[in-house]
Design an enzyme around this catalytic site. Structure first.
Site, PDB file in Angstrom:
ATOM      1  N   LYS A  89     -81.372  16.975 -50.004  1.00  0.00           N
ATOM      2  CA  LYS A  89     -81.973  17.223 -48.515  1.00  0.00           C
ATOM      3  C   LYS A  89     -81.879  18.622 -47.846  1.00  0.00           C
ATOM      4  O   LYS A  89     -80.917  19.097 -47.714  1.00  0.00           O
ATOM      5  CB  LYS A  89     -81.189  16.328 -47.708  1.00  0.00           C
ATOM      6  N   GLY A 139     -72.531  23.669 -45.702  1.00  0.00           N
ATOM      7  CA  GLY A 139     -72.780  23.681 -44.363  1.00  0.00           C
ATOM      8  C   GLY A 139     -71.518  23.803 -43.476  1.00  0.00           C
ATOM      9  O   GLY A 139     -70.371  24.283 -44.008  1.00  0.00           O
ATOM     10  N   SER A 140     -71.600  23.236 -42.380  1.00  0.00           N
ATOM     11  CA  SER A 140     -70.235  23.646 -41.422  1.00  0.00           C
ATOM     12  C   SER A 140     -69.144  22.888 -41.729  1.00  0.00           C
ATOM     13  O   SER A 140     -69.461  21.779 -42.348  1.00  0.00           O
ATOM     14  CB  SER A 140     -70.638  23.251 -40.127  1.00  0.00           C
ATOM     15  N   THR A 141     -68.119  23.244 -41.640  1.00  0.00           N
ATOM     16  CA  THR A 141     -66.699  22.619 -41.595  1.00  0.00           C
ATOM     17  C   THR A 141     -66.861  21.141 -41.003  1.00  0.00           C
ATOM     18  O   THR A 141     -66.289  20.277 -41.654  1.00  0.00           O
ATOM     19  CB  THR A 141     -65.548  23.549 -41.474  1.00  0.00           C
ATOM     20  N   GLU A 142     -67.255  21.270 -39.843  1.00  0.00           N
ATOM     21  CA  GLU A 142     -67.176  19.979 -38.941  1.00  0.00           C
ATOM     22  C   GLU A 142     -68.011  18.872 -39.782  1.00  0.00           C
ATOM     23  O   GLU A 142     -67.517  17.803 -40.042  1.00  0.00           O
ATOM     24  CB  GLU A 142     -67.950  20.241 -37.574  1.00  0.00           C
ATOM     25  N   GLY A 199     -68.599  18.812 -42.949  1.00  0.00           N
ATOM     26  CA  GLY A 199     -68.283  18.694 -44.158  1.00  0.00           C
ATOM     27  C   GLY A 199     -66.893  17.654 -44.023  1.00  0.00           C
ATOM     28  O   GLY A 199     -66.719  16.726 -45.115  1.00  0.00           O
ATOM     29  N   GLU A 248     -68.840  23.137 -49.654  1.00  0.00           N
ATOM     30  CA  GLU A 248     -68.571  24.725 -49.568  1.00  0.00           C
ATOM     31  C   GLU A 248     -69.052  24.626 -48.220  1.00  0.00           C
ATOM     32  O   GLU A 248     -70.023  24.399 -47.527  1.00  0.00           O
ATOM     33  CB  GLU A 248     -69.926  25.163 -50.395  1.00  0.00           C
ATOM     34  N   CYS A 287     -72.104  32.142 -45.004  1.00  0.00           N
ATOM     35  CA  CYS A 287     -70.632  31.788 -45.121  1.00  0.00           C
ATOM     36  C   CYS A 287     -69.510  32.570 -45.245  1.00  0.00           C
ATOM     37  O   CYS A 287     -68.374  32.560 -44.893  1.00  0.00           O
ATOM     38  CB  CYS A 287     -70.836  30.240 -45.701  1.00  0.00           C
ATOM     39  N   GLU A 318     -66.103  30.714 -36.629  1.00  0.00           N
ATOM     40  CA  GLU A 318     -67.120  31.446 -37.419  1.00  0.00           C
ATOM     41  C   GLU A 318     -68.179  31.327 -36.368  1.00  0.00           C
ATOM     42  O   GLU A 318     -68.775  30.524 -35.745  1.00  0.00           O
ATOM     43  CB  GLU A 318     -67.568  30.296 -38.270  1.00  0.00           C
TER      44      GLU A 318
HETATM   45  P1  NDP Z   1     -74.712  21.510 -40.506  1.00  0.00           P
HETATM   46  O1  NDP Z   1     -73.257  21.522 -41.243  1.00  0.00           O
HETATM   47  O2  NDP Z   1     -75.023  20.653 -39.552  1.00  0.00           O
HETATM   48  O3  NDP Z   1     -76.113  21.564 -41.508  1.00  0.00           O
HETATM   49  C1  NDP Z   1     -75.821  21.507 -42.804  1.00  0.00           C
HETATM   50  C2  NDP Z   1     -76.489  20.417 -43.547  1.00  0.00           C
HETATM   51  O4  NDP Z   1     -76.067  19.145 -43.288  1.00  0.00           O
HETATM   52  C3  NDP Z   1     -78.091  20.329 -42.939  1.00  0.00           C
HETATM   53  O5  NDP Z   1     -79.068  19.992 -43.835  1.00  0.00           O
HETATM   54  C4  NDP Z   1     -78.022  19.135 -41.902  1.00  0.00           C
HETATM   55  O6  NDP Z   1     -79.078  18.727 -41.648  1.00  0.00           O
HETATM   56  C5  NDP Z   1     -76.988  18.287 -42.536  1.00  0.00           C
HETATM   57  N1  NDP Z   1     -76.269  17.335 -41.892  1.00  0.00           N
HETATM   58  C6  NDP Z   1     -75.986  17.498 -40.415  1.00  0.00           C
HETATM   59  N2  NDP Z   1     -75.393  16.524 -40.138  1.00  0.00           N
HETATM   60  C7  NDP Z   1     -75.006  15.511 -41.055  1.00  0.00           C
HETATM   61  C8  NDP Z   1     -74.231  14.509 -41.555  1.00  0.00           C
HETATM   62  N3  NDP Z   1     -73.685  13.858 -40.530  1.00  0.00           N
HETATM   63  N4  NDP Z   1     -74.078  13.846 -42.622  1.00  0.00           N
HETATM   64  C9  NDP Z   1     -74.823  14.788 -43.777  1.00  0.00           C
HETATM   65  N5  NDP Z   1     -75.696  15.780 -43.543  1.00  0.00           N
HETATM   66  C10 NDP Z   1     -75.485  16.206 -42.354  1.00  0.00           C
HETATM   67  O7  NDP Z   1     -74.682  22.965 -39.963  1.00  0.00           O
HETATM   68  P2  NDP Z   1     -75.806  23.444 -38.698  1.00  0.00           P
HETATM   69  O8  NDP Z   1     -77.043  23.746 -39.027  1.00  0.00           O
HETATM   70  O9  NDP Z   1     -75.835  22.634 -37.434  1.00  0.00           O
HETATM   71  O10 NDP Z   1     -75.145  24.828 -38.223  1.00  0.00           O
HETATM   72  C11 NDP Z   1     -73.952  24.809 -37.404  1.00  0.00           C
HETATM   73  C12 NDP Z   1     -72.792  25.710 -37.786  1.00  0.00           C
HETATM   74  O11 NDP Z   1     -72.514  25.546 -39.087  1.00  0.00           O
HETATM   75  C13 NDP Z   1     -73.167  27.222 -37.722  1.00  0.00           C
HETATM   76  O12 NDP Z   1     -73.191  27.790 -36.548  1.00  0.00           O
HETATM   77  C14 NDP Z   1     -72.486  27.601 -38.937  1.00  0.00           C
HETATM   78  O13 NDP Z   1     -71.052  28.329 -38.114  1.00  0.00           O
HETATM   79  C15 NDP Z   1     -71.819  26.848 -39.774  1.00  0.00           C
HETATM   80  N6  NDP Z   1     -72.905  26.787 -40.867  1.00  0.00           N
HETATM   81  C16 NDP Z   1     -72.270  27.051 -42.073  1.00  0.00           C
HETATM   82  C17 NDP Z   1     -73.031  27.075 -43.300  1.00  0.00           C
HETATM   83  C18 NDP Z   1     -72.181  27.630 -44.502  1.00  0.00           C
HETATM   84  O14 NDP Z   1     -73.050  27.929 -45.479  1.00  0.00           O
HETATM   85  N7  NDP Z   1     -70.904  27.320 -44.588  1.00  0.00           N
HETATM   86  C19 NDP Z   1     -74.298  26.941 -43.191  1.00  0.00           C
HETATM   87  C20 NDP Z   1     -74.834  26.371 -42.092  1.00  0.00           C
HETATM   88  C21 NDP Z   1     -74.037  26.304 -41.047  1.00  0.00           C
HETATM   89  P3  NDP Z   1     -80.022  19.140 -40.265  1.00  0.00           P
HETATM   90  O15 NDP Z   1     -80.101  20.626 -40.643  1.00  0.00           O
HETATM   91  O16 NDP Z   1     -81.392  18.649 -40.317  1.00  0.00           O
HETATM   92  O17 NDP Z   1     -79.072  19.034 -39.308  1.00  0.00           O
END
Ligand code: NDP
Length: 481
Positions: A181, A233-236, A238, A255, A289, A386
């Site tokens: 996804k 993606g985000s720690t939250e 994750g 990650e 990240c 972050e």
């Molecule tokens: P997210 O962690 O929300 O998004 C990463 C991926 O996870 C996207 O494909 C997202 O879908 C998907 N996702 C969102 N919620 C869920 C869930 N409950 N279960 C499974 N998958 C999910 O990052 P954001 O885009 O909201 O960014 C928010 C913050 O996260 C940023 O400001 C940054 O600080 C951090 N971030 C860190 C990254 C890294 O590489 N470490 C990368 C991106 C963000 P969708 O895009 O459709 O919401």
């Protein structure tokens, strides 16, 4: 002296956008339950309509991946799987310009970066893992490590094609099939990658791509037909995924975020260090990240380094991401721009001193000028959280021990940088920094053979190299693990 540059826009003609994209399931584009639009963050222009995958679509994708796993991919000899990966790698190279332009249109990153970093590295990941496909028995995991099954992969918007390559290439090389996804704001290069899978004659169902939002990701990671989840993606989110996978028997790698320290000692060559600082935090608008978002500079050289840094930041060119002279592109979404703006105002409210490069911002789209904060204390939110934008927080230190203590004073642990001419100091620092990657006299360098991953709230598991293979293999019972 300031040079004036003429516009040097890369042509969009190489990209053929469809009005509407389906989901890629079982080797074909199929309709799903509803649609959403993806826009260019640089102009807010609608680029295409993309399908939102609901739970029933995720079901179909997982079923297609299971069938391909059982009937085709897991039983195919590694040397045959490797041929498909080589083919995909070569197609990425052949279509590199198209991929780079499309990535820049959908993501907002400068074409210079998508052309010179994202796309070549994505191809390199497929080449590297193609080479492993028939050698897994010699990787030190025992004579016959087995694939895990169907892998659910969720990726973010900051490096859409590159994160896809980091996830898909090792999974396929190890004999797994995938349902991936992409992020809601950057689905287009993943869909072009689906076309590349068709062009490579990849057996149907080996790669499935379900576009959508967080709910789609949630349905995928919670699906009982998935054997392993890989998330960036985000720690939250994750943490939410870790809870969803707990006691399910699914393997998991995460990650997550970072708040890396880039440590500059007083013997570092200032101009080189400044280039490293700029690359560390302004590359990809700071949507990285492992960005060097905390500069730790030795007190005695603070003023010199900051003066050189401000001078260099004044030369950064912000604007049209498709212009080959652009250094800083658009912020990926309005939501991310709002987040950056909010955190920057807390920095000002908490008493840090802000300086932003004096560059004009375009009227349309999402933009944020490269910004540096001085007089930052470790308690400030801008030093702890972050920001994921082009914003640098500067702290000082006097001794190497103080640098280590401040660098490690974070819940994260993804990366760090050290700038000094003393090799012994580099090794001393590297052995004490709690970070998955430590760069010395450079920053933001990546290679498919080098494992990448975090400590603490930056996640667990490694991607890349021999370590990354282990995340996609069942090595239990192997004698020489
Ligand atoms: P997210 O962690 O929300 O998004 C990463 C991926 O996870 C996207 O494909 C997202 O879908 C998907 N996702 C969102 N919620 C869920 C869930 N409950 N279960 C499974 N998958 C999910 O990052 P954001 O885009 O909201 O960014 C928010 C913050 O996260 C940023 O400001 C940054 O600080 C951090 N971030 C860190 C990254 C890294 O590489 N470490 C990368 C991106 C963000 P969708 O895009 O459709 O919401």
């Amino acid at each position: 002296m300031r040079f004036e540059y003429s516009p040097a826009p890369e042509s969009r003609a190489i990209v053929t956008l469809r009005d509407s994209y389906g989901l890629f399931i079982g080797g074909a584009f199929v309709p799903g339950s509803s649609v959403f639009k993806t826009i260019s963050p640089a102009s807010e222009e609608v680029l295409a309509e993309v399908t939102h995958a609901g739970p029933e679509d995720v079901d179909k994708a997982v079923a297609a991946a299971r069938q391909a796993y059982e009937r085709t991919w897991s039983v195919m000899p590694g040397r045959e799987r490797g041929k498909y990966l080589f083919r995909i790698a070569r197609l990425i190279q052949e279509r590199a310009r198209e991929l780079a332009v499309l990535e820049t249109m959908d993501n907002g990153k400068p074409i210079r970066e998508s052309r010179d970093v994202d796309v070549p590295l994505a191809a390199a990941h497929f080449f590297y893992h193609a080479g492993w496909a028939d050698k897994l028995g010699y990787a030190g995991f025992g004579p016959s490590p087995r694939p895990l099954g169907v892998v659910g992969q969720v990726i973010p918007w900051n490096f859409p094609l590159l994160m896809l390559a980091w996830k898909v290439a090792p999974a396929l090389a190890c004999g797994n099939t995938v349902v991936l996804k992409p992020a809601e704001t950057t689905p287009l290069t993943a869909l072009l990658f689906a076309e590349i899978c068709q062009q490579a004659d990849l057996p149907p169902g080996v790669v499935n791509i379900v576009t959508g939002d967080g709910a789609t990701g949630q349905a995928l990671v919670a699906h009982p037909g998935i054997d392993k989840v890989a998330f960036t993606g985000s720690t939250e989110v994750g943490k939410e995924i870790a809870r969803a996978c707990a006691v399910s028997g699914k393997r998991l790698t995460l990650e997550l975020g970072g708040k890396a320290a880039n440590v500059v000692f007083d013997d570092a060559p200032v101009d080189q260090a400044v280039e490293g600082i700029v690359n560390g935090i302004f590359f990809n608008q700071g949507h990285v990240c492992c960005a060097g978002s905390r500069l730790l500079v030795q007190e005695s050289v603070h003023d010199d380094v900051l003066a050189a840094l401000r001078r260099r930041m004044g030369t950064l060119r912000l604007g049209d991401p498709l212009d080959k002279n652009t250094d800083v592109g658009a912020i990926n979404s309005r939501a991310q721009l709002d987040k950056i703006t909010e955190l920057v105002s807390t920095g000002e409210a908490e008493g840090a001193a802000r300086w932003s490069a004096p560059c004009p911002l375009p009227d349309r789209g999402f933009w944020f000028a490269p910004t540096v904060f001085t007089e930052v204390s470790q308690a400030h939110r801008i030093a702890r959280e972050e920001i994921f934008g082009p914003v640098l927080s500067v702290l000082t230190f006097r001794t190497p021990a103080e640098a280590v203590e401040k660098a490690n004073n974070t819940p994260y642990g993804l990366s760090a940088g050290v700038w000094t001419e003393k090799g012994s100091l580099i090794l001393w620092m590297a052995s004490r920094l709690r970070a998955g990657v430590v760069w010395a006299n450079t920053f933001n360098r990546f290679d498919p053979s080098s494992p990448f991953g975090g400590y603490k709230e930056s996640g667990f598991g490694r991607e890349g190299g021999r370590h990354g293979l282990e995340a996609y293999l069942d090595v239990t019972g192997s004698a020489d693990v």
